[in-house]
Design a protein around this motif. Structure first.
Motif, mmCIF file in Angstrom:
data_model
loop_
_atom_site.group_PDB
_atom_site.id
_atom_site.type_symbol
_atom_site.label_atom_id
_atom_site.label_comp_id
_atom_site.label_asym_id
_atom_site.label_seq_id
_atom_site.Cartn_x
_atom_site.Cartn_y
_atom_site.Cartn_z
ATOM 1 N N VAL A 44 -11.712 38.038 12.465
ATOM 2 C CA VAL A 44 -12.358 37.562 13.689
ATOM 3 C C VAL A 44 -11.785 38.299 14.902
ATOM 4 O O VAL A 44 -12.522 38.703 15.808
ATOM 5 C CB VAL A 44 -12.179 36.043 13.829
ATOM 6 C CG1 VAL A 44 -12.759 35.551 15.155
ATOM 7 C CG2 VAL A 44 -12.844 35.311 12.669
ATOM 8 N N GLN A 45 -10.467 38.488 14.917
ATOM 9 C CA GLN A 45 -9.851 39.215 16.025
ATOM 10 C C GLN A 45 -10.346 40.655 16.088
ATOM 11 O O GLN A 45 -10.653 41.181 17.169
ATOM 12 C CB GLN A 45 -8.331 39.199 15.864
ATOM 13 C CG GLN A 45 -7.706 37.815 15.903
ATOM 14 C CD GLN A 45 -6.201 37.863 15.719
ATOM 15 O OE1 GLN A 45 -5.536 38.753 16.235
ATOM 16 N NE2 GLN A 45 -5.656 36.915 14.980
ATOM 17 N N LEU A 46 -10.457 41.303 14.929
ATOM 18 C CA LEU A 46 -10.927 42.691 14.899
ATOM 19 C C LEU A 46 -12.359 42.799 15.410
ATOM 20 O O LEU A 46 -12.696 43.700 16.189
ATOM 21 C CB LEU A 46 -10.826 43.238 13.472
ATOM 22 C CG LEU A 46 -9.406 43.472 12.945
ATOM 23 C CD1 LEU A 46 -9.449 43.838 11.474
ATOM 24 C CD2 LEU A 46 -8.702 44.554 13.746
ATOM 25 N N LEU A 47 -13.208 41.895 14.964
ATOM 26 C CA LEU A 47 -14.601 41.927 15.405
ATOM 27 C C LEU A 47 -14.725 41.618 16.890
ATOM 28 O O LEU A 47 -15.600 42.149 17.577
ATOM 29 C CB LEU A 47 -15.433 40.949 14.578
ATOM 30 C CG LEU A 47 -15.634 41.328 13.109
ATOM 31 C CD1 LEU A 47 -16.377 40.238 12.359
ATOM 32 C CD2 LEU A 47 -16.391 42.659 13.003
ATOM 33 N N PHE A 48 -13.839 40.771 17.396
ATOM 34 C CA PHE A 48 -13.864 40.478 18.830
ATOM 35 C C PHE A 48 -13.531 41.728 19.639
ATOM 36 O O PHE A 48 -14.244 42.079 20.588
ATOM 37 C CB PHE A 48 -12.871 39.363 19.158
ATOM 38 C CG PHE A 48 -12.643 39.175 20.637
ATOM 39 C CD1 PHE A 48 -13.563 38.506 21.419
ATOM 40 C CD2 PHE A 48 -11.510 39.704 21.255
ATOM 41 C CE1 PHE A 48 -13.363 38.348 22.793
ATOM 42 C CE2 PHE A 48 -11.296 39.550 22.610
ATOM 43 C CZ PHE A 48 -12.223 38.867 23.371
ATOM 44 N N TRP A 49 -12.449 42.409 19.273
ATOM 45 C CA TRP A 49 -12.076 43.617 20.012
ATOM 46 C C TRP A 49 -13.107 44.726 19.834
ATOM 47 O O TRP A 49 -13.337 45.517 20.753
ATOM 48 C CB TRP A 49 -10.702 44.106 19.565
ATOM 49 C CG TRP A 49 -9.584 43.178 19.931
ATOM 50 C CD1 TRP A 49 -8.811 42.443 19.093
ATOM 51 C CD2 TRP A 49 -9.133 42.867 21.254
ATOM 52 N NE1 TRP A 49 -7.907 41.699 19.789
ATOM 53 C CE2 TRP A 49 -8.076 41.950 21.125
ATOM 54 C CE3 TRP A 49 -9.509 43.289 22.526
ATOM 55 C CZ2 TRP A 49 -7.401 41.435 22.226
ATOM 56 C CZ3 TRP A 49 -8.839 42.781 23.627
ATOM 57 C CH2 TRP A 49 -7.797 41.862 23.473
ATOM 58 N N PHE A 50 -13.733 44.774 18.671
ATOM 59 C CA PHE A 50 -14.743 45.796 18.419
ATOM 60 C C PHE A 50 -15.986 45.583 19.277
ATOM 61 O O PHE A 50 -16.663 46.542 19.659
ATOM 62 C CB PHE A 50 -15.113 45.785 16.932
ATOM 63 C CG PHE A 50 -16.036 46.888 16.528
ATOM 64 C CD1 PHE A 50 -15.664 48.217 16.658
ATOM 65 C CD2 PHE A 50 -17.287 46.606 16.019
ATOM 66 C CE1 PHE A 50 -16.525 49.241 16.285
ATOM 67 C CE2 PHE A 50 -18.147 47.622 15.646
ATOM 68 C CZ PHE A 50 -17.764 48.945 15.780
ATOM 69 N N ASN A 51 -16.279 44.313 19.580
ATOM 70 C CA ASN A 51 -17.447 43.972 20.387
ATOM 71 C C ASN A 51 -17.069 43.586 21.814
ATOM 72 O O ASN A 51 -17.813 42.847 22.478
ATOM 73 C CB ASN A 51 -18.212 42.810 19.737
ATOM 74 C CG ASN A 51 -18.832 43.215 18.415
ATOM 75 O OD1 ASN A 51 -19.847 43.901 18.366
ATOM 76 N ND2 ASN A 51 -18.229 42.779 17.322
#
Length: 298
Positions: A129-136
């Motif tokens: 979830v953290q990775l997808l947040f930073w990616f978006n």
């Protein structure tokens, strides 16, 4: 008062407590037998032999395909990307983790609260979830401005260009790793006897030098095993960035077997590289631990 004496020794007791004249050559030494241990060794050897035999004789492993792609250029590039993610995530994560650990150990209630809140948040939210947040991040914030709070900005950055896929992956891994590194470092520092700090303070040694020369060298003995586990977990956990289409090892293997359909040998390629590099990290851990174990009796 009447004097008391020990009861007389029996004949067998006198023989057992005889002096140097006892003939020890006549004593029969019977070694301790461990039948179940040998049975376990035999069962393990048979199972291992069956496993190796299956690897060699089962055509489904397709070792020719494995040998073809194990050192392929695209796979080696993916391995290098994985190592980069591990290195940056470890260095940045533990650098921030050390700061957070000493914030939690400080006497300031404000610093303790901030550090505890950070650790609680980043350990609670799943890494993916953290990775997808930073990616978006560019979807939520088109640009980042620096200036007067709630007022005009003086400097702005386009988040689409500022945070790319690789940057988002490193940022997510490092911030997530910092929360766990902080607790590892804090536990190692707490393991050092407090009396040594009191003695150092009585000698007038500055606080920073106490931490650098007294606390950390001893705390490293407790920190290193857990820290090495976290680094190895991070190394294998970099496969999760495949959701961001970054060409690390697991993602690249998926791309290859998606094209040629050779799933098993390509998965073995990734497995072999993970095993080799994890073994190298374990050897490095051994020598670093031996360095910091100097002067101990254990």
């Amino acid at each position: 008062m009447p004097l008391t004496s020990d009861p007389p020794l029996e004949k067998s007791d006198r023989a057992a407590t005889a002096g140097p004249e006892t003939d020890h050559a006549r004593l029969k030494v019977v070694p301790v037998r461990h039948p179940w241990r040998w049975a376990a060794v035999a069962v393990t050897a048979v199972l291992l032999a069956q496993f190796v035999h299956g690897l060699v004789t089962n055509a489904g492993w397709e070792w020719a395909v494995f040998a073809e792609f194990f050192t392929a250029e695209v796979v080696l590039k993916a391995v290098w990307t994985t190592l980069q993610l591990t290195f940056y995530g470890t260095v940045l994560g533990f650098a921030l983790g050390i700061v957070l650990a000493f914030m939690r150990l400080s006497r300031s209630r404000f610093l303790k609260t901030v550090a505890f809140g950070y650790i609680w948040a980043f350990r609670s939210i799943p890494l993916i979830v953290q990775l997808l947040f930073w990616f978006n991040l560019a979807y939520l914030y088109k640009e980042l401005r620096f200036g007067i709070p709630f007022g005009p900005g003086f400097l702005s950055f386009d988040t689409m260009r500022l945070v790319g896929a690789m940057s988002a992956a490193v940022l997510g891994l490092a911030l997530h790793q910092a929360a766990y590194a902080a607790e590892i470092v804090r536990g190692g520092v707490l393991a050092v006897e407090s009396g040594q700090l009191e003695a150092a303070a009585a000698l007038g040694i500055p606080r920073l030098r106490q931490i650098r020369r007294i606390v950390l060298p001893q705390a490293m003995r407790s920190i290193l095993p857990n820290a090495a586990n976290e680094v190895i977990s991070l190394f294998k956990g970099t496969s999760i960035v495949s959701v961001m289409a970054i060409g690390e090892l697991f993602y690249q293997v998926q791309v290859i077997y998606g094209r040629n359909g050779r799933v098993v040998p390509l998965l073995m390629v990734a497995t072999a590289w993970y095993v080799l590099l994890t073994s190298a990290l374990s050897v490095l851990q051994y020598y670093v631990e031996r360095h910091f174990a100097k002067g101990t009796t254990r």
